[in-house]
Design a protein around this motif. Sequence first.
Motif, PDB file in Angstrom:
ATOM      1  N   GLU A  76     -48.887  -2.118 -27.844  1.00 11.47           N
ATOM      2  CA  GLU A  76     -48.541  -2.621 -26.513  1.00 11.47           C
ATOM      3  C   GLU A  76     -47.111  -2.216 -26.187  1.00 11.47           C
ATOM      4  O   GLU A  76     -46.195  -2.402 -26.996  1.00 11.47           O
ATOM      5  CB  GLU A  76     -48.673  -4.140 -26.470  1.00 11.47           C
ATOM      6  CG  GLU A  76     -48.464  -4.727 -25.084  1.00 11.47           C
ATOM      7  CD  GLU A  76     -48.708  -6.229 -25.047  1.00 11.47           C
ATOM      8  OE1 GLU A  76     -48.439  -6.840 -23.998  1.00 11.47           O
ATOM      9  OE2 GLU A  76     -49.164  -6.769 -26.076  1.00 11.47           O
ATOM     10  N   LYS A  79     -42.721  -4.222 -21.097  1.00 15.53           N
ATOM     11  CA  LYS A  79     -42.828  -4.306 -19.646  1.00 15.53           C
ATOM     12  C   LYS A  79     -41.525  -3.852 -18.992  1.00 15.53           C
ATOM     13  O   LYS A  79     -40.434  -4.048 -19.540  1.00 15.53           O
ATOM     14  CB  LYS A  79     -43.141  -5.739 -19.215  1.00 15.53           C
ATOM     15  CG  LYS A  79     -44.416  -6.317 -19.818  1.00 15.53           C
ATOM     16  CD  LYS A  79     -45.652  -5.610 -19.311  1.00 15.53           C
ATOM     17  CE  LYS A  79     -46.919  -6.259 -19.868  1.00 15.53           C
ATOM     18  NZ  LYS A  79     -48.140  -5.558 -19.427  1.00 15.53           N
ATOM     19  N   GLU A  82     -41.092  -3.239 -11.864  1.00 15.23           N
ATOM     20  CA  GLU A  82     -41.895  -2.398 -10.989  1.00 15.23           C
ATOM     21  C   GLU A  82     -41.223  -2.258  -9.623  1.00 15.23           C
ATOM     22  O   GLU A  82     -40.735  -3.233  -9.051  1.00 15.23           O
ATOM     23  CB  GLU A  82     -43.297  -2.978 -10.830  1.00 15.23           C
ATOM     24  CG  GLU A  82     -44.108  -2.990 -12.110  1.00 15.23           C
ATOM     25  CD  GLU A  82     -45.537  -3.439 -11.879  1.00 15.23           C
ATOM     26  OE1 GLU A  82     -45.874  -3.703 -10.702  1.00 15.23           O
ATOM     27  OE2 GLU A  82     -46.300  -3.537 -12.851  1.00 15.23           O
ATOM     28  N   LEU A  97     -49.012   2.713  -7.337  1.00 12.46           N
ATOM     29  CA  LEU A  97     -49.250   2.211  -8.682  1.00 12.46           C
ATOM     30  C   LEU A  97     -50.611   1.527  -8.780  1.00 12.46           C
ATOM     31  O   LEU A  97     -51.355   1.710  -9.753  1.00 12.46           O
ATOM     32  CB  LEU A  97     -48.141   1.236  -9.080  1.00 12.46           C
ATOM     33  CG  LEU A  97     -46.779   1.832  -9.458  1.00 12.46           C
ATOM     34  CD1 LEU A  97     -45.772   0.714  -9.683  1.00 12.46           C
ATOM     35  CD2 LEU A  97     -46.889   2.702 -10.706  1.00 12.46           C
ATOM     36  N   LYS A  98     -50.934   0.739  -7.760  1.00 12.69           N
ATOM     37  CA  LYS A  98     -52.213   0.027  -7.757  1.00 12.69           C
ATOM     38  C   LYS A  98     -53.377   1.011  -7.764  1.00 12.69           C
ATOM     39  O   LYS A  98     -54.369   0.821  -8.488  1.00 12.69           O
ATOM     40  CB  LYS A  98     -52.282  -0.887  -6.527  1.00 12.69           C
ATOM     41  CG  LYS A  98     -53.515  -1.765  -6.489  1.00 12.69           C
ATOM     42  CD  LYS A  98     -53.473  -2.699  -5.291  1.00 12.69           C
ATOM     43  CE  LYS A  98     -54.721  -3.586  -5.252  1.00 12.69           C
ATOM     44  NZ  LYS A  98     -54.693  -4.502  -4.078  1.00 12.69           N
ATOM     45  N   ARG A 101     -53.624   2.721 -11.246  1.00  9.16           N
ATOM     46  CA  ARG A 101     -54.150   1.806 -12.258  1.00  9.16           C
ATOM     47  C   ARG A 101     -55.644   1.571 -12.075  1.00  9.16           C
ATOM     48  O   ARG A 101     -56.392   1.463 -13.045  1.00  9.16           O
ATOM     49  CB  ARG A 101     -53.378   0.490 -12.202  1.00  9.16           C
ATOM     50  CG  ARG A 101     -51.958   0.621 -12.746  1.00  9.16           C
ATOM     51  CD  ARG A 101     -51.093  -0.562 -12.417  1.00  9.16           C
ATOM     52  NE  ARG A 101     -49.762  -0.407 -12.989  1.00  9.16           N
ATOM     53  CZ  ARG A 101     -48.724  -1.173 -12.692  1.00  9.16           C
ATOM     54  NH1 ARG A 101     -48.862  -2.161 -11.813  1.00  9.16           N
ATOM     55  NH2 ARG A 101     -47.545  -0.946 -13.254  1.00  9.16           N
ATOM     56  N   SER A 102     -56.082   1.497 -10.833  1.00 11.21           N
ATOM     57  CA  SER A 102     -57.508   1.320 -10.568  1.00 11.21           C
ATOM     58  C   SER A 102     -58.301   2.562 -10.973  1.00 11.21           C
ATOM     59  O   SER A 102     -59.412   2.463 -11.494  1.00 11.21           O
ATOM     60  CB  SER A 102     -57.723   1.031  -9.081  1.00 11.21           C
ATOM     61  OG  SER A 102     -59.086   0.963  -8.769  1.00 11.21           O
ATOM     62  N   GLU A 106     -55.320   2.241 -16.777  1.00 10.66           N
ATOM     63  CA  GLU A 106     -54.097   2.114 -17.578  1.00 10.66           C
ATOM     64  C   GLU A 106     -52.976   1.560 -16.716  1.00 10.66           C
ATOM     65  O   GLU A 106     -52.982   1.692 -15.493  1.00 10.66           O
ATOM     66  CB  GLU A 106     -53.682   3.474 -18.158  1.00 10.66           C
ATOM     67  CG  GLU A 106     -54.723   4.114 -19.056  1.00 10.66           C
ATOM     68  CD  GLU A 106     -54.923   3.347 -20.342  1.00 10.66           C
ATOM     69  OE1 GLU A 106     -53.996   2.615 -20.751  1.00 10.66           O
ATOM     70  OE2 GLU A 106     -56.003   3.475 -20.954  1.00 10.66           O
ATOM     71  N   THR A 107     -51.988   0.943 -17.378  1.00 17.08           N
ATOM     72  CA  THR A 107     -50.861   0.372 -16.635  1.00 17.08           C
ATOM     73  C   THR A 107     -49.839   1.426 -16.249  1.00 17.08           C
ATOM     74  O   THR A 107     -49.108   1.251 -15.282  1.00 17.08           O
ATOM     75  CB  THR A 107     -50.172  -0.723 -17.463  1.00 17.08           C
ATOM     76  OG1 THR A 107     -49.771  -0.177 -18.728  1.00 17.08           O
ATOM     77  CG2 THR A 107     -51.127  -1.884 -17.713  1.00 17.08           C
ATOM     78  N   ASP A 108     -49.763   2.526 -17.023  1.00 16.86           N
ATOM     79  CA  ASP A 108     -48.857   3.620 -16.676  1.00 16.86           C
ATOM     80  C   ASP A 108     -49.317   4.904 -17.346  1.00 16.86           C
ATOM     81  O   ASP A 108     -50.409   4.934 -17.939  1.00 16.86           O
ATOM     82  CB  ASP A 108     -47.411   3.300 -17.038  1.00 16.86           C
ATOM     83  CG  ASP A 108     -46.431   3.857 -15.993  1.00 16.86           C
ATOM     84  OD1 ASP A 108     -46.178   5.078 -16.041  1.00 16.86           O
ATOM     85  OD2 ASP A 108     -45.933   3.091 -15.147  1.00 16.86           O
ATOM     86  N   ALA A 139     -41.382   3.129 -17.384  1.00 17.50           N
ATOM     87  CA  ALA A 139     -42.431   2.717 -18.315  1.00 17.50           C
ATOM     88  C   ALA A 139     -42.709   3.812 -19.339  1.00 17.50           C
ATOM     89  O   ALA A 139     -42.898   3.544 -20.528  1.00 17.50           O
ATOM     90  CB  ALA A 139     -43.703   2.369 -17.547  1.00 17.50           C
TER      91      ALA A 139
END
Length: 317
Positions: A76, A79, A82, A97-98, A101-102, A106-108, A139
């Motif tokens: 992990e 953080k 953002e 970013l949204k 991620r969709s 992944e978060t980044d 990130a």
Amino acid sequence: MNWLTNFVRPKIQQLVRPREVPENLWDKCPACEHMIFHRELEKNLRVCPHCGHHMRLGLKARLELLFDGGAYKRIELPKVAEDPLKFKDLKTYQSRLKEARSKTGETDGIIVASGQINGQDVVVAAFDFSFMGGSMGMAVGEGLVAAAELSVVQDSPLLVIPASGGARMQEGILSLMQMARSTVAVERVKEHGLPYIVLLTDPTTGGVTASFAMLGDIQIAEPGALIGFAGARVIENTIREKLPEGFQSAEYLRDHGMVDMVVRRHDLKETLGRLLGLLRNRGPVGEVVTLPRRGAEADSAGRSKGAEILPPPAPDA
């Protein structure tokens, strides 16, 4: 009820009506323009079976290809803030970013994992080009630092696999600072005597190329990968000269000393495993025999009577 209209006609229409074929069953090779069935392409690791062109490979598929048995353990990542600049162009940074991620789940744009390649422990930091072009923001910088720290803690080599368009413009100077942070992190790995290997994939450009991506102890690239800082057109307009054919390709950089090896995707795992074994186990595997003294007599086994057989040194010697 009309039997012909309500029963026979629909049956006939069902037989002759053209079936809808999904559009994603075939892929077109950008090099030779052959059409390739998608299952055949995936089975061949997204390498064109006609001309050998290496198409871009998904991040998770690449990790499964390299790690033994496709097994690895992700860590992990820390953080980060953002949208620190509240950036907005055609869309807000938050909305971009949204969407990313969709799309990727992944978060980044980076994954850090540990596992084994051909039995050799290794820490891997790999970029996801499908996440905003693999751009390097805070990130991603934190991910590279975390990978370097994990490499030192586990006493394992570090393998970085960039696939990026460069620094992330939505984070401005904060993204450019990751060039310095990643460079310092790499130096820490080297100070502990651990191998640092870079696998350059298509594309590797911008601030990524100008920092950690060109600092590997060994630089490996996939065939045909685009590697450079600025685009070819920008360079031509700046120097007002025509660039050589194949400029910024992996093969061109290998021929001019910036890349050590260009390795086919099918051979990457074996090549990396062999290199890691050589770099981590530097001692000889057999007996060490001292050179005989000049004029010394030989025994029945052919060895000099003055020769001394020493045991092989420890692997970490």
